[in-house]
Design a protein around this motif. Structure first.
Motif, PDB file in Angstrom:
ATOM      1  N   ARG A   9      -0.417  -2.076  -7.762  1.00 53.08           N
ATOM      2  CA  ARG A   9      -1.476  -1.181  -8.234  1.00 53.08           C
ATOM      3  C   ARG A   9      -1.947  -0.335  -7.065  1.00 53.08           C
ATOM      4  NH1 ARG A   9      -3.278  -6.244 -10.435  1.00 53.08           N
ATOM      5  NH2 ARG A   9      -2.845  -6.404 -12.663  1.00 53.08           N
TER       6      ARG A   9
ATOM      7  N   LEU B 224      -9.549   0.978  -8.386  1.00 50.96           N
ATOM      8  CA  LEU B 224      -8.630  -0.162  -8.421  1.00 50.96           C
ATOM      9  C   LEU B 224      -9.139  -1.246  -9.371  1.00 50.96           C
ATOM     10  CD1 LEU B 224      -6.083  -1.574  -7.318  1.00 50.96           C
ATOM     11  CD2 LEU B 224      -7.526  -2.535  -5.506  1.00 50.96           C
ATOM     12  N   SER B 225     -10.438  -1.456  -9.391  1.00 49.61           N
ATOM     13  CA  SER B 225     -10.994  -2.482 -10.296  1.00 49.61           C
ATOM     14  C   SER B 225     -10.710  -2.144 -11.750  1.00 49.61           C
ATOM     15  CB  SER B 225     -12.501  -2.624 -10.064  1.00 49.61           C
ATOM     16  OG  SER B 225     -13.201  -1.471 -10.527  1.00 49.61           O
TER      17      SER B 225
ATOM     18  N   ASP C 168      -2.678  -2.749  -3.996  1.00 45.76           N
ATOM     19  CA  ASP C 168      -2.693  -4.177  -4.315  1.00 45.76           C
ATOM     20  C   ASP C 168      -1.277  -4.606  -4.674  1.00 45.76           C
ATOM     21  OD1 ASP C 168      -3.197  -6.744  -5.098  1.00 45.76           O
ATOM     22  OD2 ASP C 168      -4.273  -6.221  -6.930  1.00 45.76           O
ATOM     23  N   THR C 169      -0.700  -5.506  -3.874  1.00 43.63           N
ATOM     24  CA  THR C 169       0.649  -6.018  -4.138  1.00 43.63           C
ATOM     25  C   THR C 169       0.560  -7.432  -4.696  1.00 43.63           C
ATOM     26  OG1 THR C 169       0.841  -6.757  -1.835  1.00 43.63           O
ATOM     27  CG2 THR C 169       1.715  -4.591  -2.373  1.00 43.63           C
ATOM     28  N   GLU C 170      -0.327  -7.636  -5.637  1.00 40.82           N
ATOM     29  CA  GLU C 170      -0.508  -8.953  -6.254  1.00 40.82           C
ATOM     30  C   GLU C 170       0.814  -9.433  -6.857  1.00 40.82           C
ATOM     31  OE1 GLU C 170      -2.966 -11.048  -9.929  1.00 40.82           O
ATOM     32  OE2 GLU C 170      -3.450  -9.024  -9.291  1.00 40.82           O
TER      33      GLU C 170
ATOM     34  N   ARG D  21      -7.068  -3.086 -12.382  1.00 42.82           N
ATOM     35  CA  ARG D  21      -6.923  -4.551 -12.477  1.00 42.82           C
ATOM     36  C   ARG D  21      -7.410  -5.080 -13.825  1.00 42.82           C
ATOM     37  NH1 ARG D  21      -9.219  -6.659  -6.632  1.00 42.82           N
ATOM     38  NH2 ARG D  21      -7.200  -6.988  -5.620  1.00 42.82           N
TER      39      ARG D  21
ATOM     40  N   TYR E  93      -4.913  -0.823   2.947  1.00 38.50           N
ATOM     41  CA  TYR E  93      -5.691   0.410   2.941  1.00 38.50           C
ATOM     42  C   TYR E  93      -4.987   1.439   3.814  1.00 38.50           C
ATOM     43  CZ  TYR E  93      -9.706  -1.992   0.855  1.00 38.50           C
ATOM     44  OH  TYR E  93     -10.547  -2.687   0.018  1.00 38.50           O
TER      45      TYR E  93
ATOM     46  N   GLU F 224     -11.774   1.647  -4.306  1.00 34.00           N
ATOM     47  CA  GLU F 224     -11.953   0.269  -4.746  1.00 34.00           C
ATOM     48  C   GLU F 224     -12.455   0.205  -6.182  1.00 34.00           C
ATOM     49  OE1 GLU F 224     -12.901  -1.852  -0.426  1.00 34.00           O
ATOM     50  OE2 GLU F 224     -14.546  -1.178  -1.694  1.00 34.00           O
TER      51      GLU F 224
ATOM     52  N   LEU G  46      -5.528  -6.677   0.647  1.00 33.42           N
ATOM     53  CA  LEU G  46      -5.208  -5.338   0.157  1.00 33.42           C
ATOM     54  C   LEU G  46      -4.774  -4.449   1.316  1.00 33.42           C
ATOM     55  CD1 LEU G  46      -8.236  -4.756  -2.244  1.00 33.42           C
ATOM     56  CD2 LEU G  46      -5.939  -5.526  -2.867  1.00 33.42           C
TER      57      LEU G  46
ATOM     58  N   GLU H 153      -4.787  -3.882   6.670  1.00 34.59           N
ATOM     59  CA  GLU H 153      -4.971  -4.844   5.581  1.00 34.59           C
ATOM     60  C   GLU H 153      -6.363  -5.434   5.642  1.00 34.59           C
ATOM     61  OE1 GLU H 153      -1.359  -7.208   4.095  1.00 34.59           O
ATOM     62  OE2 GLU H 153      -0.967  -6.968   6.229  1.00 34.59           O
TER      63      GLU H 153
ATOM     64  N   ARG I  56       2.325 -11.572  -2.555  1.00 33.86           N
ATOM     65  CA  ARG I  56       1.657 -12.032  -1.343  1.00 33.86           C
ATOM     66  C   ARG I  56       2.249 -13.356  -0.854  1.00 33.86           C
ATOM     67  NH1 ARG I  56      -4.354 -11.057  -3.856  1.00 33.86           N
ATOM     68  NH2 ARG I  56      -4.135  -8.828  -4.192  1.00 33.86           N
TER      69      ARG I  56
END
Length: 516
Positions: free
Chosen positions: A375, A398-399, A308-310, A402, A347, A395, A345, A341, A313
């Protein structure tokens, strides 16, 4: 891809001699330098035993290489001819090549890379894809114009093609050819001189004088099309170049630009096809056998890694980071990119053995510091047919990153099992209204009405049984303050913390309350 016998024949008997080759020897994919323990190897590698000097080290290297299905091991004479080493090569079914004692390893790497590129060039022409071969021809043509060895590079300083005569250069160019990109320390030196800033501004030619460390002068030409920088050509020269010769060198840039555009179109088409196939594999809608064949996945356990590149983007910095990630992921994992992608996200499917190296590389990316958040979560290791399970695990992990339940920026599913267990318990407890049972609600109401922190105090007290100092540290209060709060909340709630079941029930309630 080329056979070991073909590569050895092209290099010639003066430098190389094939001592043993099995009937089912893998095709050659790349040239790598390995430590005695084998290091990071991939199927099809030509492995150079540069650091191997003792027979025991050579035997260990051959056995490690055989486990990774490399194409061949290259050792210098007389070590390669030792009976124990030849016997190990035969028993493990791996090709063994003897290198002439006087041969320089650096020159041999360059020569082997040249041979492999030439074979690839011929293969591209047979398959109707002349782009790669044309780039090498253009590099030779540009080298003839400027009378100096030339490389053609993309905007990430990766070498796409190079001319002949690369032996008439300096160590920096040799390292560039060996590694297929300009080394980081050399990049830093050129960047400090403003070379890449000049390239981005679109100057016709850039001359970089020689440096004290022995790096020879460079004449550089940006390759542009429609105002967009596609790459550059670098010539290693002996000194200043005449205006006429520099102009002639620059005249080749528009022709190279056309070929780079063709190459980009082809790469983009391949990437889209691979991405679509990978999405189907992760969804469980594509057969594992098809994925293994089309994506070049090895028959070994793999992990799904979700990134995740929050914060980056839709920005140029975010795009630079994404490209850096794709480059790191693609290294050592075959010729096709195993990444895609989905819903913003990234993958990736990586061999289980490559995950530690990828994890380390993700912590040190050139564009890393320019975005708000990165992340990374990895699922468990499974065979290709069960990668959908690894994706679900990645996933879920990852949650937790986050939400802040798991600290840090990188985690694997196996590492986060305590938090996963508590989180799942909390998720189930909430619909069952577990938190409404017992006196916990009265403590919450008291905290809300009087501004106290009895609920959080009880939570940390139970998390650190028998260790009030650690509990107080987590709350950032003095241990005496902690003890006072515990006495008060016990008076308010009539809780009996001496009862094990009471403590367990409170932990379930507090976790459900805190994590949902």
């Amino acid at each position: 891809m080329a056979a070991v016998q073909s590569v050895v024949d092209r290099v010639g008997p003066t430098l190389l001699r094939l001592l043993h080759t099995p009937a089912d020897c893998p095709a050659v994919g790349d040239v790598v330098i390995a430590e005695p323990d084998g290091g990071q190897l991939a199927a099809g590698d030509l492995v150079l035993g540069v650091a191997t000097s003792a027979p025991s080290e050579a035997v260990a290297l051959i056995e490690a290489c055989a486990a990774r299905q490399v194409a061949a091991v290259l050792l210098k004479a007389p070590l390669a001819g030792k009976a124990a080493i030849r016997r190990t090569a035969r028993s493990t079914g791996i090709a063994l090549v003897e290198v002439n004692t006087a041969t320089s390893w650096a020159q041999l790497v360059w020569l082997l890379r040249t041979v492999l590129d030439a074979i690839t060039d011929e293969s591209d022409e047979r398959e109707g894809d002349p782009v790669a071969s044309d780039l090498f021809r253009l590099a030779d043509a540009a080298a003839a114009v400027v009378d100096a060895p030339v490389t053609i590079e993309d905007t990430n300083s990766r070498v796409l093609a190079y001319s002949s005569r690369q032996d008439l250069t300096d160590p920096a160019r040799v390292s560039t050819i060996m590694g297929r990109r300009i080394p980081d320390d050399v990049l830093t030196r050129f960047r400090s001189r403003g070379v890449f800033r000049e390239l981005s501004r679109g100057h016709q030619t850039i001359f970089v004088p020689g440096q004290r460390d022995g790096t020879l002068p460079r004449l550089i030409v940006p390759i542009r099309m429609g105002g967009e920088l596609l790459g550059s050509m670098w010539a290693v020269v002996t000194g200043p170049v005449s205006d006429e010769r520099a102009a002639a060198f620059a005249d080749a840039a528009p022709v190279v630009a056309l070929h780079l555009l063709r190459r980009r179109t082809q790469v983009d088409a391949d990437r889209r096809a691979s991405a679509e196939l990978l999405r189907g594999l992760l969804d469980g809608t594509v057969a594992a056998r098809t994925a293994v064949t089309e994506l070049g996945l090895a028959a070994e356990p793999h992990r799904v890694v979700v990134i995740d590149t929050e914060g980056g983007r839709g920005t140029s910095d975010g795009e630079a980071l994404r490209l850096s990630l794709l480059e790191r992921i693609a290294q050592g994992m075959g010729t096709r990119q195993v990444a895609t992608e989905l819903r913003g996200l990234l993958y990736a499917v990586v061999p289980d053995g490559e995950w530690p190296a990828l994890r380390e590389a993700l912590a040190d990316l050139p564009a890393r510091g320019k975005i708000a958040t990165l992340r990374v979560a990895a699922g468990g290791a499974f065979d290709v047919a069960r990668l959908a399970v690894s994706r679900a695990q990645a996933e879920e992990a990852l949650s937790l990153l986050r939400s802040g339940v798991v600290a840090g920026e990188v985690v694997s599913f196996g590492e986060a099992w305590p938090q996963l267990a508590l989180h799942r318990a909390a998720t189930v407890s909430t619909p069952a209204r577990v938190g409404e049972l017992g006196p916990l609600d009265s403590l919450r109401e008291h905290d809300s009405a009087h501004g106290t922190e009895y609920v959080s105090t009880l939570y940390e007290w139970l998390r650190h049984p028998g260790d009030p100092r650690s509990a107080a540290r987590a709350l950032r209060i003095h241990p005496n303050t902690l003890r006072y709060r515990v006495r008060k909340l016990l008076e308010l709630s009539s809780l009996d913390l001496d009862q094990p079941d009471v403590r367990l029930a409170l932990v379930v309630q507090l976790v459900a309350l805190r994590w949902n």
